[in-house]
Design a protein around this motif. Structure first.
Motif, PDB file in Angstrom:
ATOM      1  N   LEU A 134       9.029   2.358  -2.111  1.00  0.00           N
ATOM      2  CA  LEU A 134       8.166   2.703  -3.857  1.00  0.00           C
ATOM      3  C   LEU A 134       6.967   1.490  -3.908  1.00  0.00           C
ATOM      4  CD1 LEU A 134      10.158   4.843  -6.082  1.00  0.00           C
ATOM      5  CD2 LEU A 134       8.141   5.361  -4.654  1.00  0.00           C
ATOM      6  N   GLN A 135       7.197   0.361  -3.847  1.00  0.00           N
ATOM      7  CA  GLN A 135       6.427  -0.307  -3.459  1.00  0.00           C
ATOM      8  C   GLN A 135       5.371  -0.356  -2.469  1.00  0.00           C
ATOM      9  OE1 GLN A 135       6.183  -2.569  -6.524  1.00  0.00           O
ATOM     10  NE2 GLN A 135       4.194  -3.621  -5.524  1.00  0.00           N
ATOM     11  N   SER A 136       5.180  -0.364  -1.906  1.00  0.00           N
ATOM     12  CA  SER A 136       4.312  -0.003  -0.136  1.00  0.00           C
ATOM     13  C   SER A 136       3.497   0.425  -1.172  1.00  0.00           C
ATOM     14  CB  SER A 136       4.680  -0.045   0.866  1.00  0.00           C
ATOM     15  OG  SER A 136       5.252   1.406   0.849  1.00  0.00           O
ATOM     16  N   TRP A 137       3.036   1.752  -1.786  1.00  0.00           N
ATOM     17  CA  TRP A 137       2.512   2.589  -2.328  1.00  0.00           C
ATOM     18  C   TRP A 137       1.568   1.250  -3.316  1.00  0.00           C
ATOM     19  CZ3 TRP A 137       1.094   7.481  -1.258  1.00  0.00           C
ATOM     20  CH2 TRP A 137       1.579   8.524   0.430  1.00  0.00           C
ATOM     21  N   LYS A 138       1.647   0.929  -3.771  1.00  0.00           N
ATOM     22  CA  LYS A 138       1.075  -0.290  -4.888  1.00  0.00           C
ATOM     23  C   LYS A 138      -0.036  -0.759  -4.261  1.00  0.00           C
ATOM     24  CE  LYS A 138       4.900  -0.104  -8.532  1.00  0.00           C
ATOM     25  NZ  LYS A 138       5.344  -0.160  -9.385  1.00  0.00           N
ATOM     26  N   THR A 139       1.065  -1.498  -2.723  1.00  0.00           N
ATOM     27  CA  THR A 139       0.255  -2.578  -2.188  1.00  0.00           C
ATOM     28  C   THR A 139      -0.820  -1.584  -1.075  1.00  0.00           C
ATOM     29  OG1 THR A 139       1.966  -3.162  -0.897  1.00  0.00           O
ATOM     30  CG2 THR A 139       0.487  -4.016  -0.190  1.00  0.00           C
ATOM     31  N   PHE A 140      -0.733  -0.328  -1.021  1.00  0.00           N
ATOM     32  CA  PHE A 140      -1.867   0.765  -0.091  1.00  0.00           C
ATOM     33  C   PHE A 140      -2.349   1.533  -0.965  1.00  0.00           C
ATOM     34  CE2 PHE A 140       0.394  -1.032   3.735  1.00  0.00           C
ATOM     35  CZ  PHE A 140      -1.438  -2.136   4.031  1.00  0.00           C
ATOM     36  N   PRO A 141      -3.600   2.337  -1.109  1.00  0.00           N
ATOM     37  CA  PRO A 141      -3.832   3.574  -2.184  1.00  0.00           C
ATOM     38  C   PRO A 141      -3.332   4.737  -2.085  1.00  0.00           C
ATOM     39  CG  PRO A 141      -5.858   2.642  -0.772  1.00  0.00           C
ATOM     40  CD  PRO A 141      -4.718   1.899   0.092  1.00  0.00           C
ATOM     41  N   GLY A 142      -2.499   5.868  -3.005  1.00  0.00           N
ATOM     42  CA  GLY A 142      -1.870   6.343  -2.606  1.00  0.00           C
ATOM     43  C   GLY A 142      -1.279   6.814  -4.020  1.00  0.00           C
TER      44      GLY A 142
END
Length: 413
Positions: A251-259
């Motif tokens: 879930l943190q990865s979705w804060k790194t990249f758009p979405g």
């Protein structure tokens, strides 16, 4: 537990005779995250449909995919080399079993589907197969690279610069030997030590020989031109607990990249954040791969067909789990209701038709349109209805995430 594992299993119809017309050949490549699995399958289930079935074992884990500064070997994907060698063996010998060496279909699920994807861009495998079925492959997932292939590096799912394969290998070896490893020590290690101390999935490596670049880039210009079926299941994220990726990290990865997971997966998000994360993980790793391949095949002379299975094994299931299509193909359910039996038979018919004729649809009363430019068509099962632009918004967001991983920050420049 040993590198001496390249063996094949072969099934043929009991009625096959040497004088008969050679039969189509279907070569199964097993999954298991490149760390487990085997060629032990009920191949007779498909052989009784009038095809020769071949399965194989190949090297797994660090025995199959490994680079280390002490190893003076340009090849890092030993498991992929095994599969290429097995396919060459089929070309030389399958005629002995009344198989048609000029009509070979490769197929596999998960890591097996990914292996199919790697073979699509492996020039050493050119001519050894003529059709391909990639079930839940992950061609767009970032792979580590060897140091000499640094120009092909991308950032990982979390947005971090990935370690070179040699660095990863050094870390693994230091765990096996509790310190820095020498070549002599590495070669002396028992197989069970190398394969038994790793959690999560393993990854193929961009080594410049068996894999010249990230496979999703190669498929645009360097793919073997064969007809293709590709797709997956509605809840591929069921496999996430075994992958090495945790829900909070993903879930943190979705804060790194758009979405925005909460908007793209609103229904799942309202049920639980964990379900939404799993659904997004399954879509990004597996379903997007089929979407991406379908897009690339629109520009190639050979057709591609996309499928999507959405049948709940139980009322409580959020969808069809990862590997569900394998259970259907080989009829390995402990018990089946009539609906599941029909779906299993339908899927086997599509696969066997494709192996025999190059098209999954032979009956005029059935429709499954090939994927064409501007018209990405999925066959939704078990309804057998066609849907255009399945999850277009989700896939658009995932594609943006893929493009953002290619930032120069991720390749050391």
């Amino acid at each position: 537990m040993s590198e001496d594992c390249l063996t094949l299993n072969i099934w043929r119809p009991a009625s096959a005779k040497a004088a008969d017309k050679p039969l189509p050949v279907m070569v199964w490549i097993h999954g298991g995250g490149f760390v487990s699995g085997s060629g032990q399958i009920p191949g007779d289930v498909l052989a009784q449909e009038g095809v020769i079935v071949v399965s194989m074992n190949y090297r797994l884990g660090a025995l199959g995919f490994f680079a280390h500064p002490q190893l003076d070997n340009p090849v890092a994907n030993f498991g992929l080399s095994d599969v290429v060698k097995a396919l060459r063996w089929v070309q030389r010998n399958i005629g002995t079993f009344n198989g048609d060496k000029d009509n070979v279909t490769i197929f596999g699920v998960s890591a097996g589907g990914m292996m199919v994807n790697l073979l699509l861009v492996n020039q050493q495998a050119s001519g050894s197969f003529h059709k391909a079925i990639s079930q839940s492959g992950y061609i767009a997932w970032p792979l580590p690279v060897k140091e000499k292939q640094n120009q092909f590096a991308v950032r990982d799912v979390y947005g971090n610069t990935m370690l070179h394969a040699e660095q990863q290998g050094r870390e693994k070896a230091s765990q096996w030997l509790e310190g820095e490893a020498t070549l002599k020590q590495l070669k002396a290690l028992p197989g069970e030590v190398i394969t038994g101390r790793f959690e999560g999935f393993y990854s193929p490596i961009v080594d410049g020989v068996t894999l010249e670049n990230q496979p999703y880039k190669l498929v645009k210009t360097h793919s073997n031109e064969v007809s293709l079926i590709t797709g997956g299941n509605s809840f591929e994220g069921s496999v996430m607990p075994y992958s090495g990726y945790t829900v909070p990290q993903y879930l943190q990865s979705w804060k790194t990249f758009p979405g925005q997971v909460d908007l793209l997966y609103k229904e799942d998000w309202n049920h639980s954040h964990e379900r939404a994360a799993k659904r997004a993980f399954g879509d990004e790793r597996y379903l997007f791969s089929a979407y991406f391949l379908g897009q690339q095949w629109q520009h190639k002379p050979s057709p591609a067909w996309l499928y999507y299975i959405d049948q709940k094994p139980t009322k409580e299931s959020p969808g069809s789990p990862h590997g569900y299509d394998q259970q259907l193909i080989f009829n390995t359910f402990k018990s089946q209701d009539a609906k599941t039996q029909r779906l299993a038979k339908t899927l086997r018919n599509y696969w066997v038709n494709f192996a025999k004729s190059g098209s999954p649809v032979l009956n005029t009363d059935k429709t499954w349109s090939a994927n064409t430019q501007g018209h990405p068509t999925w066959l939704v099962l078990p309804s057998e209805t066609e849907e255009v632009n399945l999850y277009a918004t989700r896939f658009k967001s995932i594609k943006t995430r893929l493009e953002n991983r290619e930032s120069t920050e991720g390749n050391g420049q």
